[in-house]
Scaffold this motif. Sequence first.
Motif, PDB file in Angstrom:
ATOM      1  N   ASP A  24       4.649   7.667   7.019  1.00  0.00           N
ATOM      2  CA  ASP A  24       4.758   9.178   7.063  1.00  0.00           C
ATOM      3  C   ASP A  24       5.883   9.512   7.780  1.00  0.00           C
ATOM      4  O   ASP A  24       6.601   8.809   8.444  1.00  0.00           O
TER       5      ASP A  24
ATOM      6  N   CYS B 277      -1.154   0.777   3.143  1.00  0.00           N
ATOM      7  CA  CYS B 277      -1.803   2.069   3.348  1.00  0.00           C
ATOM      8  C   CYS B 277      -2.689   1.749   4.371  1.00  0.00           C
ATOM      9  O   CYS B 277      -2.827   2.332   5.360  1.00  0.00           O
TER      10      CYS B 277
ATOM     11  N   SER C  14      -1.322   0.974   7.581  1.00  0.00           N
ATOM     12  CA  SER C  14      -0.782   2.400   8.031  1.00  0.00           C
ATOM     13  C   SER C  14      -1.823   2.988   8.799  1.00  0.00           C
ATOM     14  O   SER C  14      -1.669   3.447  10.140  1.00  0.00           O
TER      15      SER C  14
ATOM     16  N   LEU D   6      -3.826   8.615   3.015  1.00  0.00           N
ATOM     17  CA  LEU D   6      -3.501   7.375   3.167  1.00  0.00           C
ATOM     18  C   LEU D   6      -4.934   6.751   3.226  1.00  0.00           C
ATOM     19  O   LEU D   6      -5.226   5.565   3.026  1.00  0.00           O
TER      20      LEU D   6
ATOM     21  N   SER E   1      -5.964   3.591   0.723  1.00  0.00           N
ATOM     22  CA  SER E   1      -6.190   2.402   1.342  1.00  0.00           C
ATOM     23  C   SER E   1      -7.639   1.842   0.448  1.00  0.00           C
ATOM     24  O   SER E   1      -7.869   0.645   0.962  1.00  0.00           O
TER      25      SER E   1
END
Length: 405
Positions: free
Chosen positions: A266, A349, A352, A376, A380
């Motif tokens: 991001d 993802c 993250s 995200l 994911s």
Amino acid sequence: MPPFPGQTPHPSTVTSSLDVLRNIRGRVLLHVKATGQAPLGQVSRSTGGVVFSGANASKSCAEFVQDTDHGVPTIIDPALYENFEATPDLPMGDGNEPVPMDYPPSGTNDSEGDPRHLRLTPTRYLPCTDRGEVALRNAMAEGEREKDPALVLAVPIDVRWLVDRREDLLHILNATPAPKAIILCHKGNPMGSGGHAAGLREIFSRCENTALLRTDLAAFEAMVHGAAFASIGDRSSVRYSPLPGRHGWNKRNDRSPNVLHPTMLDYFRGSTLATYFRDVSHECTCPACSSWAEKNGRNSGGRHLSSYTDSADTYDAHAHNLATWSHLWDLISSQTSPERQRDYWRRMCANSVATFEYLNDKHSRRIKAFKAPVHLRVWSDPDGRSGSAPDLQIPCGELSPERSD
């Protein structure tokens, strides 16, 4: 011709003797508008390219092609969707001029005749209404009548199409054999809704010869699910497309550049990173940050992401962003099968999301400065369900990118 790794082997990509997208297929391009602070010289010859957008796109593109001359593919985007709404009678153009056909210049095809420089049709913004649907059908028909191998049909849609008119959009796109490029228009981040994020995956899983332009790391989600190519903006004004006549949002009185965090996937204002990451951020050693360290006599060989705090850092931030997402795409696209690429991206993802939650608990639980974006969480999930939580059993990674080769 075999498909680029990670791309769905659509029939049109393997049977046509003239693959219009051959020189751009599988690439993630840099999307620029104002070129003064764009790191054009760092665009990869093997995996990159440039989309030039706006009123000066043709001039900027011609200068770039003349100055570089190293085979980087380009696209011109007239971006009429920024200011004009399509109608059934006028889906593209300004009503006074014909669709411009003066670019690309002659002699820029490769040895097999496939164009290296492409143009988008000057399609207007397509609202998510019945009139917008008729305008889209008319725009597709008008673009196909040109019979121009260098032309890509622009599809600048209101993001609500991904949910409210998804099946109609799929039908129209799949009924149009010519190459197409979706641009998502919204008053904010078009991926701010879980339904939009899930709809994006379905569109590119079911459409051939279709690209996603003027976006952020949603480009990777589109690519691993079948997009022909994609582009990521060098700044927020070309990572998102506002509705016609409206300007993009900007944080008041904060002139620090947006910086891509490689683990959190991001962009953050440099001021935010300076506030929360000064004690936890490792140095970034991407090629751009390493070059900055060398020029500034830094023995460490890198640069802290928390140091991008001034407008004077904008070019360096853009260079870091390009180097970072280019490296991430190299990692994804190097996986040996489409399934492995999708899984690798899903795990990125998920990692993250876990990193967001870790940092939020450690540094800012009260204000939730690091709340994971909903898209995200959707990406994911292997099934792309907008309401489900991802598997977070992946340990948090380092807060700096791996060094590029």
